[in-house]
Design a protein around this motif. Structure first.
Motif, PDB file in Angstrom:
ATOM      1  N   ARG A 122       0.823  -1.226   0.000  1.00  0.00           N
ATOM      2  CA  ARG A 122       0.000   0.000   0.000  1.00  0.00           C
ATOM      3  C   ARG A 122       0.851   1.267   0.000  1.00  0.00           C
ATOM      4  O   ARG A 122       0.372   2.333   0.380  1.00  0.00           O
ATOM      5  CB  ARG A 122      -0.978   0.037   1.182  1.00  0.00           C
ATOM      6  CG  ARG A 122      -1.675  -1.251   1.489  1.00  0.00           C
ATOM      7  CD  ARG A 122      -2.425  -1.834   0.351  1.00  0.00           C
ATOM      8  NE  ARG A 122      -3.633  -1.143  -0.059  1.00  0.00           N
ATOM      9  CZ  ARG A 122      -4.322  -1.444  -1.151  1.00  0.00           C
ATOM     10  NH1 ARG A 122      -3.917  -2.409  -1.937  1.00  0.00           N
ATOM     11  NH2 ARG A 122      -5.390  -0.775  -1.470  1.00  0.00           N
ATOM     12  N   LEU A 144       0.009   4.476  -3.033  1.00  0.00           N
ATOM     13  CA  LEU A 144      -1.353   5.001  -3.171  1.00  0.00           C
ATOM     14  C   LEU A 144      -1.357   6.345  -3.903  1.00  0.00           C
ATOM     15  O   LEU A 144      -0.517   7.203  -3.644  1.00  0.00           O
ATOM     16  CB  LEU A 144      -1.990   5.155  -1.795  1.00  0.00           C
ATOM     17  CG  LEU A 144      -2.198   3.845  -1.022  1.00  0.00           C
ATOM     18  CD1 LEU A 144      -2.624   4.133   0.409  1.00  0.00           C
ATOM     19  CD2 LEU A 144      -3.234   2.969  -1.715  1.00  0.00           C
ATOM     20  N   PRO A 165      -7.955   6.350  -1.904  1.00  0.00           N
ATOM     21  CA  PRO A 165      -6.747   6.329  -2.728  1.00  0.00           C
ATOM     22  C   PRO A 165      -6.524   4.920  -3.272  1.00  0.00           C
ATOM     23  O   PRO A 165      -6.843   3.943  -2.592  1.00  0.00           O
ATOM     24  CB  PRO A 165      -5.634   6.717  -1.747  1.00  0.00           C
ATOM     25  CG  PRO A 165      -6.303   7.213  -0.525  1.00  0.00           C
ATOM     26  CD  PRO A 165      -7.676   6.665  -0.500  1.00  0.00           C
ATOM     27  N   VAL A 216      -3.699  14.260  -0.423  1.00  0.00           N
ATOM     28  CA  VAL A 216      -4.248  13.009   0.098  1.00  0.00           C
ATOM     29  C   VAL A 216      -3.279  11.854  -0.184  1.00  0.00           C
ATOM     30  O   VAL A 216      -2.963  11.047   0.698  1.00  0.00           O
ATOM     31  CB  VAL A 216      -5.633  12.721  -0.524  1.00  0.00           C
ATOM     32  CG1 VAL A 216      -6.121  11.339  -0.130  1.00  0.00           C
ATOM     33  CG2 VAL A 216      -6.622  13.791  -0.097  1.00  0.00           C
ATOM     34  N   LYS A 267      -0.172  12.210   1.968  1.00  0.00           N
ATOM     35  CA  LYS A 267      -0.377  11.803   3.366  1.00  0.00           C
ATOM     36  C   LYS A 267      -0.518  10.288   3.476  1.00  0.00           C
ATOM     37  O   LYS A 267       0.006   9.669   4.392  1.00  0.00           O
ATOM     38  CB  LYS A 267      -1.618  12.486   3.952  1.00  0.00           C
ATOM     39  CG  LYS A 267      -1.907  11.998   5.364  1.00  0.00           C
ATOM     40  CD  LYS A 267      -2.873  12.873   6.122  1.00  0.00           C
ATOM     41  CE  LYS A 267      -2.929  12.514   7.597  1.00  0.00           C
ATOM     42  NZ  LYS A 267      -3.384  11.170   7.906  1.00  0.00           N
ATOM     43  N   ALA A 268      -1.237   9.694   2.503  1.00  0.00           N
ATOM     44  CA  ALA A 268      -1.397   8.237   2.520  1.00  0.00           C
ATOM     45  C   ALA A 268      -0.030   7.556   2.454  1.00  0.00           C
ATOM     46  O   ALA A 268       0.253   6.605   3.183  1.00  0.00           O
ATOM     47  CB  ALA A 268      -2.273   7.794   1.356  1.00  0.00           C
ATOM     48  N   GLY A 287       1.823   8.040   5.628  1.00  0.00           N
ATOM     49  CA  GLY A 287       1.224   7.226   6.685  1.00  0.00           C
ATOM     50  C   GLY A 287       1.667   5.772   6.587  1.00  0.00           C
ATOM     51  O   GLY A 287       2.017   5.142   7.582  1.00  0.00           O
ATOM     52  N   VAL A 288       1.650   5.235   5.360  1.00  0.00           N
ATOM     53  CA  VAL A 288       2.052   3.843   5.191  1.00  0.00           C
ATOM     54  C   VAL A 288       3.536   3.696   5.548  1.00  0.00           C
ATOM     55  O   VAL A 288       3.945   2.736   6.201  1.00  0.00           O
ATOM     56  CB  VAL A 288       1.770   3.367   3.756  1.00  0.00           C
ATOM     57  CG1 VAL A 288       2.387   2.006   3.513  1.00  0.00           C
ATOM     58  CG2 VAL A 288       0.273   3.310   3.503  1.00  0.00           C
ATOM     59  N   GLU A 309       5.244   5.433   7.663  1.00  0.00           N
ATOM     60  CA  GLU A 309       5.407   5.464   9.123  1.00  0.00           C
ATOM     61  C   GLU A 309       5.030   4.111   9.727  1.00  0.00           C
ATOM     62  O   GLU A 309       5.715   3.596  10.612  1.00  0.00           O
ATOM     63  CB  GLU A 309       4.530   6.572   9.717  1.00  0.00           C
ATOM     64  CG  GLU A 309       4.701   6.725  11.217  1.00  0.00           C
ATOM     65  CD  GLU A 309       3.779   7.793  11.797  1.00  0.00           C
ATOM     66  OE1 GLU A 309       2.731   8.047  11.195  1.00  0.00           O
ATOM     67  OE2 GLU A 309       4.127   8.360  12.844  1.00  0.00           O
ATOM     68  N   LEU A 310       3.962   3.523   9.181  1.00  0.00           N
ATOM     69  CA  LEU A 310       3.534   2.222   9.698  1.00  0.00           C
ATOM     70  C   LEU A 310       4.575   1.145   9.409  1.00  0.00           C
ATOM     71  O   LEU A 310       4.833   0.276  10.229  1.00  0.00           O
ATOM     72  CB  LEU A 310       2.181   1.843   9.088  1.00  0.00           C
ATOM     73  CG  LEU A 310       0.992   2.684   9.569  1.00  0.00           C
ATOM     74  CD1 LEU A 310      -0.243   2.392   8.744  1.00  0.00           C
ATOM     75  CD2 LEU A 310       0.718   2.404  11.048  1.00  0.00           C
ATOM     76  N   ARG A 317       8.111  10.659   7.272  1.00  0.00           N
ATOM     77  CA  ARG A 317       8.209  11.719   8.268  1.00  0.00           C
ATOM     78  C   ARG A 317       9.625  11.753   8.819  1.00  0.00           C
ATOM     79  O   ARG A 317      10.334  10.763   8.817  1.00  0.00           O
ATOM     80  CB  ARG A 317       7.256  11.428   9.430  1.00  0.00           C
ATOM     81  CG  ARG A 317       5.806  11.299   9.041  1.00  0.00           C
ATOM     82  CD  ARG A 317       5.046  10.639  10.186  1.00  0.00           C
ATOM     83  NE  ARG A 317       5.126  11.446  11.404  1.00  0.00           N
ATOM     84  CZ  ARG A 317       4.156  12.254  11.825  1.00  0.00           C
ATOM     85  NH1 ARG A 317       3.053  12.354  11.122  1.00  0.00           N
ATOM     86  NH2 ARG A 317       4.282  12.948  12.930  1.00  0.00           N
TER      87      ARG A 317
END
Lengths: 429, 824
Positions: free
Chosen positions: B61, B64, B77, B99, B102-103, B106-107, B109-110, B139
């Motif tokens: 993912r 995106l 997304p 968007v 950020k997606a 976010g992925v 960071e995960l 990030r």
């Protein structure tokens, strides 16, 4: 047949003695719809189900007739009908009771649906933990074969159908239809990339339709009662009866059949009200993957549109009721632990996100959270919602986002101690 | 007045669509994935699970993007690695969509919350897609304050491949590669959620005994090294390279694999004069992005302690080889060779592992300095029929005129005869599998048992007795009419391997089959230098460019180019390897000039040893001490591939040039050594450097293929085994006791188990081990039952405990004695 909203349809045989027996079923209009169905054409049946407006009862609410019409009209490859009986959504307890009490209604539905989709092999994928249910279903299938409702040339119609009852192996993800198909094929249960959709390449890469138990069990009633009768129940866009699984702090938890659009207030009346009169605090309309509702939502009509308008989803109509004694952050933590445990691991957001969310919530409930954690929770949820491979990631964040939306104070309260301590440290410096 | 420039109207060709990416209109072929279209525009969307040669997964993912279809934005997304382009689609990548950005952040960071912070000691650090993309799309700091998931590490999943489950981002590239490309699904995902991990049946026990891979076998694959290379993090590392160097300390040099005849593109990374690792290079026409483990890991031979680095001359008094200067050694060699030449003559055995340039130097040296056609590079079983076949069907073929890797992938049918693709030319195997998987190429094997390659090419086996291949080919028309029909289809191909030389009549039968059906015929030898050696005339019947030594016009052409007097070139065909060896024993030949030849590879190693002992003068050009150097009077050290430039001609006839990787080591290529030796013998080869040799060779334009007469040899009788006997089937395993695989124990550990195979009926009563013997010796191995014809035993040809030629003095199709081998 009357259409009094309180007259049960799907559950009408449940209280009869030995309701699961073929003989009981036959005495109570059982296997009458199959004769009518087999006398017609597959196209007529698909049209009937479309006209009735039957929507999938597994949670997503996709129109069943439309789904059936995706199956190719030819038979170049075998067609498969797969029944999703892997009832795993927390709070949901309707399919297993249905298969326990009235397995033949599902089998009759399978024959009709299979005929409508030109399928000659139907698999019923039952949640592996429900061993008692698997046994009962197997016994019912055996009875149906012996009576000629299954097998070759059913009731002299020339139509053949075999039903295989398959036990799952205990994974929440296998309720997702493509993961279910992989599991059924003997593979690791993880969702498949779509397209191709099951109707094009499903089980063994052949055209396949996956339907929920309750959806298929509704079909014989539609065949017997007709589309108009069915539409007398429920609402315009969400017609028909529905089994609500009511659990938690109510006087008489259990399965309650009512037309779609019934409100929680009405349901609570049916099940004797809140337990010990302790007031309602929050509830789920359709299992833990649907955003929470509060006492403000007692009069929301529980159909697909009503629940969505109020900011949640109808889901599986698993109504979990919690009274004022329950801490929302604690309940949300328990649900999140469930999603962390059941995340299949295929995609990053769900696998890593639930792992992280569960740890933050555990820390908060243990009194070691900070206000910042609440923002982190919401942002991580935002990074999971709509980013995961299948819908299960979306479901995993519902309790958290809705819990914080309605009960932020409770989360903040958990951080109080920490803030006090921090201020004290600052004062010393 | 200025006119506004008119918008140029872009025509969308058939099969293409027009879409918008980040505000830019782009035309893309239907079916192209968004991530590739964006890449063509110069926008790199971050990704982990995506790989252009693997089926899309959509698992990580990371890629995106926002997508709008028919004017309606999609609610979520979309993964650009799984979504194909569509007409009118509007795509916004991280460049224009907050968007999507950020997606992606976010992925990322995960992905990092459970990733260990061991970049400073990780092999991948510095060339790590996770590291690089985290810098570009992540990030600056993590909000993760909790406990990371840990695993014991590393976990060996084979002797070569080590798994670090903490670093793994579960992109499944390795499992998808093993399942889809290699067909060895011995690694798989185990467990679920945050406990999900890559593992094998064996590693599964560590976490939970209930988990097993689908196959229940350890990670056994000839292609396992590719998983290390495509791993986007440092989760898979090799025992060979682990902790040896950092990518930014390495110098990379494009290179070509020296092992089999596929000629795979490679990248050689070295540091301070030492090769640290080899990676697959990209060549869509040849190896795509994959190489086998032998090509990747077998290079330590060049740094072996015993490597020859100075010339050696045998001391006449002590009989020992002593170090000598180049001047002394060359003088001694020239002197001895000249004497032998002027006596009964000198034979030349260049071996099958030379570059085109080096082989050319041998060919020219034989003709000019030794004035002979006694040259044969074939250090293996060979026949006169093969010689005719090579001269008529192989020499001069090029990718333009002959069969290619791409042709294999697109062929409706490929018939493999006496050829074990996975063991003998792994890149060919991968292409056959790809064709079979993606384009439904039908693969039929004429062999002895359902080998892994047969099953993994979804192939059909036509089993025959070893030595009966020619009859089997002749019988196709009668016994397999559907195959006969399929061979007539446009693009059908027949592949034949080196083993065919051991089956009398097989080359002739294949030629007739090809003539009759129109199927194209390709010969795929096992060694990298074979195809080039044919082209340059390192054969007793051929001069460079496929010219026959018996053709006076062709000879005079060569004489002219080489600046020789007319009639200087001998016009009678020379002796082949066995002929030369026999002549040495009978004293009809005095001297021998040997390249990289192991006598144990020759059809009769005992004869070879006798011949070496009988020769009055032997010069050996070698890299490592061998049975030849033991007998040599002068040993001249030569350079391994990394220390010279040159080219290989792969089986397609494709020139695979490479430049020098390690400069200044002082090691000399064969062509340079022979050139200097030639000067000592008053013969100017003009092969001082590989470039000079190539230039000289280029002046001899190749003759068109097919001018020579095709072989026409009747089928040999099909061998029959009596009581207590069996017919021997044997070929080499990819990873075995080959000389170029020394000093690499981690690779050796991934070899297939060394076992003998027989049919169930033939194995009855023999117990768990079988002893295979001839009057020369015996081999005892564990016995496995396979679907061989009755009365046949299969042995690996050159594996530990099973050196068939050396021990039994027999080869494919020989009748051997079978006995119970005891249970040990």
């Amino acid at each position: 047949m009357s259409a009094d909203p309180i007259t049960p349809v799907l559950t009408k045989r449940w209280l009869s003695p030995q309701s699961w027996r073929l003989s009981t079923y036959e005495k109570l209009e059982g296997y009458t719809a199959i004769r009518k169905a087999l006398a017609g054409t597959p196209e007529q049946l698909v049209q009937l189900v479309k006209d009735a407006g039957l929507r999938g009862r597994g949670g997503a609410g996709f129109p069943a007739g439309v789904k059936w019409s995706f199956m190719p009209p030819n038979e170049d490859k075998p067609h498969y009908l797969v029944i999703n009986a892997d009832e795993g959504e927390p709070g949901t307890c309707k399919d297993i009771p249905l298969m326990m009490a009235d397995p033949h209604s599902l089998i009759e539905g399978c024959v009709i649906a299979a005929y409508a989709m030109r399928s000659h092999h139907c698999f019923i994928y039952v949640r592996g933990e429900a061993l008692h249910c698997i046994r009962r279903l197997n016994a019912a299938v055996r009875e149906a074969y012996e009576a000629g409702y299954l097998g070759k040339n059913i009731l002299g119609s020339g139509f053949d159908l075999d039903i295989t009852v398959h036990a799952g192996a205990g994974a929440y993800i296998c309720g997702e239809e493509t993961a279910l198909l992989d599991s059924l094929e003997g593979r690791r249960g993880q969702p498949r990339l779509k397209p191709p959709f099951p109707a094009a390449a499903g089980l063994y890469a052949a055209p396949t339709t996956v339907n929920n138990v309750e959806t298929i069990a509704s079909v014989p009633f539609i065949v017997n009662g007709g589309a108009d009768w069915f539409r007398q129940m429920g609402s315009e866009k969400s017609p028909g009866p529905k089994i609500f699984s009511i659990s938690g702090h109510v006087e008489r938890p259990g399965q309650y059949e009512a037309p779609l659009g019934t409100t929680l207030r009405e349901l609570l009346e049916l099940c004797g009200g809140m337990k010990d009169g302790i007031p309602l605090k929050f509830w789920t309309p359709g299992g833990s993957s649907t955003p929470l509702f509060t006492a403000e939502h007692l009069d929301v009509p529980l159909d697909f549109e009503g629940a969505a308008e109020a900011g949640s989803m109808l889901g599986t109509t698993a109504v979990q009721v919690f009274n004022e004694t329950v801490s929302v952050p604690w309940a949300v933590m328990k649900w999140t632990q469930f999603y962390e445990h059941e995340s299949c691991g295929k995609c990053t957001p769900c696998r890593e996100g639930t792992y992280w969310l569960a740890q933050i919530l555990e820390r908060m409930v243990a009194g070691r959270g900070t206000e910042e954690d609440i923002d982190t929770l919401l942002d991580v949820c935002d990074n999971i919602l709509g980013r995961s491979f299948c819908a299960l990631g979306d479901g995993a964040v519902s309790p958290i986002t809705s819990g914080i939306k309605y009960f932020r104070d409770e989360f903040l309260a958990l951080c109080e101690d920490n803030r006090a301590k921090q201020e004290l440290v600052g004062a010393q410096a | 007045m200025t006119m506004a420039p008119e918008e140029p109207k872009v025509e969308v060709p058939e099969g293409y669509v027009k879409l918008t990416i980040d505000g830019e209109e782009v035309i893309a072929p239907k079916g192209e994935l968004l991530i590739r279209t964006a890449e063509r525009l110069g926008t790199v969307i971050p990704r982990f699970c995506d790989h252009p040669l693997l089926d899309p997964a959509g698992a990580c993912r990371q890629c995106l993007v926002e997508v709008e279809m028919n004017g309606r934005p999609m609610p979520k997304p979309q993964a650009s690695c799984t979504m194909t382009v569509a007409d009118g689609m509007v795509v916004k990548t991280q460049r224009t969509s907050p968007v999507a950005d950020k997606a992606q952040q976010g992925v990322m960071e995960l992905l990092l919350i459970n990733h260990p912070l061991d970049c400073p000691i990780c092999d991948k650090g510095g060339e790590c897609p996770l590291q690089n993309q985290a810098m570009a799309h992540g990030r600056a700091d993590s909000r993760f304050r909790d406990t990371k998931r840990t695993f014991p590490k590393p976990l060996p999943i084979s002797t070569q491949v080590l798994l670090d489950r903490e670093r793994c981002v579960l992109c499944q590239r390795c499992t998808r590669f093993s399942d889809q490309i290699a067909g060895d699904p011995f690694i798989d995902l185990l467990e679920r959620g945050a406990h999900q991990q890559i593992g094998t049946a064996e590693t599964a026990e560590i976490y939970d005994a209930a988990s097993h891979t689908a196959s229940g076998k350890p990670f056994q694959s000839y292609f396992s090294g590719n998983t290390i290379q495509i791993c986007p993090v440092g989760a898979l590392t090799s025992a060979q390279y682990r902790f040896r160097s950092r990518p930014f300390d390495l110098v990379s040099s494009p290179s070509v694999c020296e092992h089999c005849s596929s000629g795979c593109a490679e990248r050689t990374d070295f540091r301070r004069g030492k090769v640290m690792r080899k990676l697959a290079g990209e060549d869509p026409e040849v190896n795509e992005e994959w190489i086998c483990d032998k090509g990747r890991f077998a290079f330590r031979y060049a740094t072996a302690a015993q490597r020859l680095r100075t010339p050696l001359v045998r001391n006449a008094e002590t009989g020992e080889l002593e170090e000598a200067s180049w001047t002394q050694a060359l003088a001694a060699a020239a002197d001895g060779l000249a004497k032998a030449r002027d006596g009964k003559g000198v034979g030349v055995l260049p071996g099958g592992r030379l570059t085109l340039e080096d082989a050319y130097a041998y060919s020219k040296f034989a003709r000019l300095a030794l004035r002979t056609n006694d040259i044969d590079y074939r250090a293996r079983a060979h026949s006169a029929e093969e010689l005719d076949f090579l001269a008529s069907r192989v020499v001069g073929t090029t990718p333009e005129t002959g069969v290619t890797f791409t042709a294999l992938e697109h062929a409706p049918l490929v018939l493999c005869v006496a050829f074990e693709p996975e063991e003998e030319a792994p890149a060919v195997f991968l292409r056959l599998r790809k064709g079979a998987r993606k384009r439904r190429t039908k693969v039929v094997h004429i062999g002895q048992w359902t080998t892994p390659a047969v099953s993994k090419t979804f192939g059909e086996l036509l089993a025959c007795v070893p030595g009966g291949e020619a009859s089997a080919v002749e019988g196709i028309a009668q016994h397999a009419p559907d195959l006969d029909e399929a061979l007539r289809a446009e693009g059908a191909v027949v592949l034949v391997g080196e083993r065919a030389a051991e089956v009398p009549g097989l080359f002739s039968a294949l030629h007739r089959l090809s003539e009759r059906t129109g199927a194209r015929l390709a010969w795929i030898p096992r060694r990298a230098g074979e195809r080039g050696a044919i082209e340059v005339g390192a054969l007793p019947t051929l001069l460079p460019g496929g010219r026959s030594v018996e053709d006076a016009a062709a000879r005079s052409e060569v004489e002219q180019v080489w600046g020789l007097e007319a009639g200087a070139l001998p016009g009678t065909p020379g002796r082949d390897v066995t002929g030369m060896l026999n002549a040495l024993v009978t004293r009809d030949l005095d001297g021998l000039l040997v390249g990289g030849v192991d006598p144990a590879d020759l059809p009769d190693p005992a004869l070879a040893r006798k011949a070496l002992a009988a020769a009055s003068f032997v010069v050996s050009l070698e890299m490592l001490p061998s049975e030849v150097t033991e007998h040599a009077d002068v040993v001249l050290p030569i350079a391994p591939v990394d220390e010279k430039a040159g080219s290989f001609l792969n089986w397609e006839g494709r020139r695979r040039e490479f430049s020098i990787t390690l400069e200044g080591t002082g090691a000399l290529p064969d062509c340079r050594v022979l050139d200097t030796l030639g000067v000592e013998m008053d013969a100017d080869l003009f092969t001082q450097t590989p470039a000079a040799a190539a230039g000289d060779l280029a002046r001899l334009a190749p003759k068109p293929t097919g001018s020579a007469a095709a072989p026409d040899v009747p089928n040999g009788h099909v061998p029959k085994a009596g009581d207590g006997q069996a017919v021997l089937a044997t070929w080499r395993q990819l990873i075995d006791e080959g000389t170029l695989q020394i000093d690499e124990p981690h690779l050796a550990g991934t070899a297939r188990p060394v076992v003998a195979r027989m049919s169930k009926a033939s194995a009855a009563g023999l117990g768990r081990r079988v002893t295979v013997s001839t009057e020369r010796g015996s081999v005892t191995l564990p016995l496995e039952v396979a679907d061989l014809p009755d009365g046949v035993v299969w042995l690996p040809a050159n594996s530990p405990g099973s050196k068939v030629r050396a021990t039994l003095g027999a080869g494919h199709g020989a009748v051997v004695t079978i006995a119970a081998g005891g249970d040990q």
